[in-house]
Design an enzyme around this catalytic site. Structure first.
Site, PDB file in Angstrom:
ATOM      1  CB  SER A 100      13.078   1.429  -0.918  1.00 34.22           C
ATOM      2  OG  SER A 100      12.982   0.440   0.171  1.00 34.22           O
ATOM      3  CE  LYS A 175      11.925  -2.886  -0.006  1.00 33.12           C
ATOM      4  NZ  LYS A 175      11.985  -1.640   0.781  1.00 33.12           N
ATOM      5  CE  LYS A 243       9.925   4.645  -3.494  1.00 31.91           C
ATOM      6  NZ  LYS A 243      10.933   3.897  -2.391  1.00 31.91           N
TER       7      LYS A 243
END
Length: 299
Positions: A100, A175, A243
């Site tokens: 990701s 995502k 993140k």
């Protein structure tokens, strides 16, 4: 197929294991850490570098934590790009990044790998460690139809809800959107259980009741149970969700979009980190809500 699988951590290892059990040959690299011994015992080949692994593999799968690591594995010294170029048959190679990472960087990485002659897909996943183990991940894919068709039999082993969202970068964009929804759901469940518990209700029974109504969700089912029991060993670490939210917030700034509740969720994750919870499961966001309330739902 021979599948070079780079990144056999919490998520990557069970994904690789499912591919191995389905009859594919894993090619692992020990450039970063020693490959899992059980995969080696079951027949995985071990190379010294990602370049060596990519040279002999048909497909290369990446499952590493962040954008700089993907870039290093792809284009660093002894990286995948070198292996593709040295193979003599780049057009037969397919690189699938299931990490990701940044959608913008993904487009750049895809263009560079394609210049080498190989195909490229970005295919991040959702479903956590449980989905990785059970082969029930949702897989969000960006890339060309031909590359997607080649990868489809592998995706079918690792997941169930598999969607070609658009061109390279679209999978990573999807995502990021997924991680916004997950974070805000975790925040909502945390607030609800802390509210109910401080008001004197049993949070376990409140969760059970809510599972039968319109508030039911996978987060309430899985992470609500973690919150009630206090089992915060990571399926997905807070640091990794932070993140992902940084990607969301930086992308929103570039697009001129306001994401106020995403900002709040990031602040709460920051508060968890201040409590020492960088490596807690992201369901432990409830600890920030509990600290603010001066009340733990676990007594």
């Amino acid at each position: 197929m021979k599948i070079a699988f780079i990144g056999t951590g919490i998520m990557g290892k069970p994904m690789a294991e499912n591919l191995q059990k389905a009859g594919h040959t894993l090619v692992l690299s020990d450039h970063y850490s020693k490959p899992p011994q059980d995969l080696v015992d079951a027949g995985a080949l071990v190379c010294r570098t990602p370049s060596e692994a990519a040279k002999i593999a048909d497909v290369v799968v990446l499952m590493v934590p962040n954008t700089p690591q993907v870039e290093a594995v792809l284009f660093g010294e002894n990286g995948i790009e070198q292996g593709i170029q040295a193979s003599g048959d780049a057009t037969s190679k397919l690189v699938i990044d299931m990490s990701s990472i940044s959608p913008i960087a993904t487009k750049e990485f895809a263009a560079r790998i394609k210049e080498s002659g190989a195909q490229y897909l970005d295919a991040p996943v959702s479903g956590g460690e449980v989905g990785a183990i059970n082969g029930t991940l949702s897989i969000m894919v960006g890339g060309e139809q031909a590359a997607f068709d080649k990868a489809a039999p592998l995706f079918d082993i690792m997941g169930q809800n598999i969607t070609l969202v658009g061109d390279n970068g679209a999978g990573q964009t999807c995502k990021v959107a997924n991680q916004i929804i997950v974070a805000l759901n975790i925040e909502a469940v945390s607030e609800a259980l802390v509210f109910a518990s401080k008001a004197g209700a049993d949070p376990a029974r409140v969760r059970e009741a809510l599972l039968g109504g319109f508030a039911s969700s996978k987060i309430l089912e899985v992470h609500g149970d973690r919150m009630v029991k206090g089992t915060f060993n990571p399926g997905f670490k807070i640091a990794l969700h932070q993140k992902d939210l940084r990607l969301a917030l930086s992308g929103a700034e570039a697009l001129g979009v306001s994401l106020p509740n995403t900002e709040t969720a990031q602040v709460l994750f920051d508060e968890c980190v201040a409590l020492g919870g960088e490596n807690w499961d992201h369901s432990a966001l409830i600890k920030a809500i509990e600290k603010r309330a001066g009340h733990s739902i676990r007594g």
